[in-house]
Design an enzyme around this catalytic site. Structure first.
Site, PDB file in Angstrom:
ATOM      1  N   ILE A 182       0.827  -1.228   0.000  1.00 29.68           N
ATOM      2  CA  ILE A 182       0.000   0.000   0.000  1.00 29.68           C
ATOM      3  C   ILE A 182       0.854   1.268   0.000  1.00 29.68           C
ATOM      4  O   ILE A 182       0.373   2.329  -0.395  1.00 29.68           O
ATOM      5  CB  ILE A 182      -0.991  -0.027   1.191  1.00 29.68           C
ATOM      6  CG1 ILE A 182      -2.166   0.934   0.941  1.00 29.68           C
ATOM      7  CG2 ILE A 182      -0.301   0.288   2.513  1.00 29.68           C
ATOM      8  CD1 ILE A 182      -3.355   0.701   1.835  1.00 29.68           C
ATOM      9  N   ASN A 240      -3.051   0.737  15.854  1.00 29.13           N
ATOM     10  CA  ASN A 240      -3.587   0.317  17.161  1.00 29.13           C
ATOM     11  C   ASN A 240      -4.101   1.567  17.882  1.00 29.13           C
ATOM     12  O   ASN A 240      -3.793   2.690  17.484  1.00 29.13           O
ATOM     13  CB  ASN A 240      -2.523  -0.419  17.984  1.00 29.13           C
ATOM     14  CG  ASN A 240      -1.218   0.342  18.060  1.00 29.13           C
ATOM     15  OD1 ASN A 240      -1.173   1.445  18.583  1.00 29.13           O
ATOM     16  ND2 ASN A 240      -0.160  -0.228  17.514  1.00 29.13           N
ATOM     17  N   GLY A 243       3.503  -5.229  10.561  1.00 35.23           N
ATOM     18  CA  GLY A 243       2.535  -5.306   9.472  1.00 35.23           C
ATOM     19  C   GLY A 243       2.501  -4.051   8.615  1.00 35.23           C
ATOM     20  O   GLY A 243       3.524  -3.418   8.365  1.00 35.23           O
ATOM     21  N   ASP A 293       1.255  -1.174   9.335  1.00 34.44           N
ATOM     22  CA  ASP A 293       1.623  -0.002  10.151  1.00 34.44           C
ATOM     23  C   ASP A 293       3.136   0.229  10.098  1.00 34.44           C
ATOM     24  O   ASP A 293       3.609   1.359   9.857  1.00 34.44           O
ATOM     25  CB  ASP A 293       1.162  -0.276  11.599  1.00 34.44           C
ATOM     26  CG  ASP A 293       1.033   0.964  12.456  1.00 34.44           C
ATOM     27  OD1 ASP A 293       1.262   2.063  11.943  1.00 34.44           O
ATOM     28  OD2 ASP A 293       0.691   0.812  13.647  1.00 34.44           O
ATOM     29  N   THR A 343      -7.015  -8.013   9.658  1.00 35.34           N
ATOM     30  CA  THR A 343      -6.918  -9.430   9.253  1.00 35.34           C
ATOM     31  C   THR A 343      -5.532 -10.023   9.464  1.00 35.34           C
ATOM     32  O   THR A 343      -5.311 -11.188   9.137  1.00 35.34           O
ATOM     33  CB  THR A 343      -7.319  -9.625   7.776  1.00 35.34           C
ATOM     34  OG1 THR A 343      -6.347  -8.968   6.949  1.00 35.34           O
ATOM     35  CG2 THR A 343      -8.697  -9.068   7.501  1.00 35.34           C
ATOM     36  N   VAL A 346      -2.340  -9.323  12.464  1.00 33.05           N
ATOM     37  CA  VAL A 346      -2.113  -9.542  13.891  1.00 33.05           C
ATOM     38  C   VAL A 346      -3.443  -9.619  14.664  1.00 33.05           C
ATOM     39  O   VAL A 346      -3.556 -10.366  15.638  1.00 33.05           O
ATOM     40  CB  VAL A 346      -1.238  -8.392  14.455  1.00 33.05           C
ATOM     41  CG1 VAL A 346      -1.104  -8.482  15.952  1.00 33.05           C
ATOM     42  CG2 VAL A 346       0.134  -8.406  13.813  1.00 33.05           C
ATOM     43  N   TYR A 347      -4.453  -8.877  14.222  1.00 35.74           N
ATOM     44  CA  TYR A 347      -5.733  -8.823  14.942  1.00 35.74           C
ATOM     45  C   TYR A 347      -6.679  -9.984  14.597  1.00 35.74           C
ATOM     46  O   TYR A 347      -7.763 -10.086  15.166  1.00 35.74           O
ATOM     47  CB  TYR A 347      -6.426  -7.471  14.720  1.00 35.74           C
ATOM     48  CG  TYR A 347      -5.831  -6.323  15.522  1.00 35.74           C
ATOM     49  CD1 TYR A 347      -4.765  -6.520  16.398  1.00 35.74           C
ATOM     50  CD2 TYR A 347      -6.338  -5.033  15.410  1.00 35.74           C
ATOM     51  CE1 TYR A 347      -4.223  -5.472  17.122  1.00 35.74           C
ATOM     52  CE2 TYR A 347      -5.800  -3.981  16.147  1.00 35.74           C
ATOM     53  CZ  TYR A 347      -4.736  -4.207  17.003  1.00 35.74           C
ATOM     54  OH  TYR A 347      -4.211  -3.154  17.726  1.00 35.74           O
TER      55      TYR A 347
END
Ligand code: AR6
Length: 180
Positions: free
Chosen positions: A17, A30, A38, A40, A126, A128-129
């Site tokens: 992205i 977060n 990820g 982030d 989709t 770590v969460y």
């Protein structure tokens, strides 16, 4: 893969992205806006340290789950980053679906408020969460569909999937829109 939703074009691509050419990109952050791994991590690396400085200055309290906040994009070419806080998947009984939907809606509203004609989303929550990918695809694409039909904006929405499995899951859901 491309699909017209009213006046808007929705595009699925597999990739990174930080490399897209939209006015804004969405981060999967977060609630402390503390950075992490990820998508982030990739966004903060590409934007440079100014991004964390700006985020801390503007949003010292962070951002609640199910919402999003805007910053500039540091060294990247886009104009804005919308930092969305998706839910941690805890089995589905804690309004995780509603929180993912509201985070997505808030990003689309921020695009309107900041005059962005184009926006790119990752598959929020989709990684770590651990939100189930098929359900996430349905929620994200339905929410985008409803929003662009109601608002005729943004004109271009790109969903950027990092891996082949996620791309396949989102493609299946998007294809099902063609039949409906
Ligand atoms: N471009 C597009 N998608 C990506 C990229 C990239 N460069 N890198 C990873 N993905 P995640 P979450 C995909 O874990 O589940 C962070 O530490 C990835 O394959 O990034 O919302 C934050 O700081 C997955 O499909 O976000 C939070 O603490 C999707 O992006 C927490 O993780 C989301 O995975 C947020 O977890």
């Amino acid at each position: 893969m491309l699909m017209q939703f009213g006046e808007s074009l929705v595009e699925l691509i597999q990739g990174d992205i930080t490399q897209v050419d939209t006015d804004a990109i969405v981060n999967a952050a977060n609630s402390q806006l503390a950075g992490g791994g990820g998508v982030d991590g990739a966004i903060h690396r590409a934007a440079g340290p100014n991004l964390m400085q700006e985020t801390k200055r503007l949003y010292p309290e962070g951002c609640p789950t199910g919402s999003a906040v805007a910053t500039r994009a540091g060294n990247m070419q886009m104009k804005y980053i919308f930092h969305a806080v998706g839910p941690i998947w805890r089995g589905g009984g804690q309004d995780e679906e509603g929180q993912l939907r509201s985070a997505c809606i808030r990003c689309l509203e921020l695009a309107l408020e900041h005059n962005c004609d184009s926006i790119a989303f990752p598959a929020i929550s989709t990684g770590v969460y651990r939100f189930p990918i098929d359900l996430a695809a349905q929620i994200l694409l339905r929410t985008i569909h409803q929003f662009v039909i109601e608002n005729q904006s943004p004109r271009r929405v790109v969903v950027v999937l990092f891996d082949e499995g996620s791309f396949g899951a989102f493609s299946q859901v998007l294809e099902s829109f063609a039949d409906s």
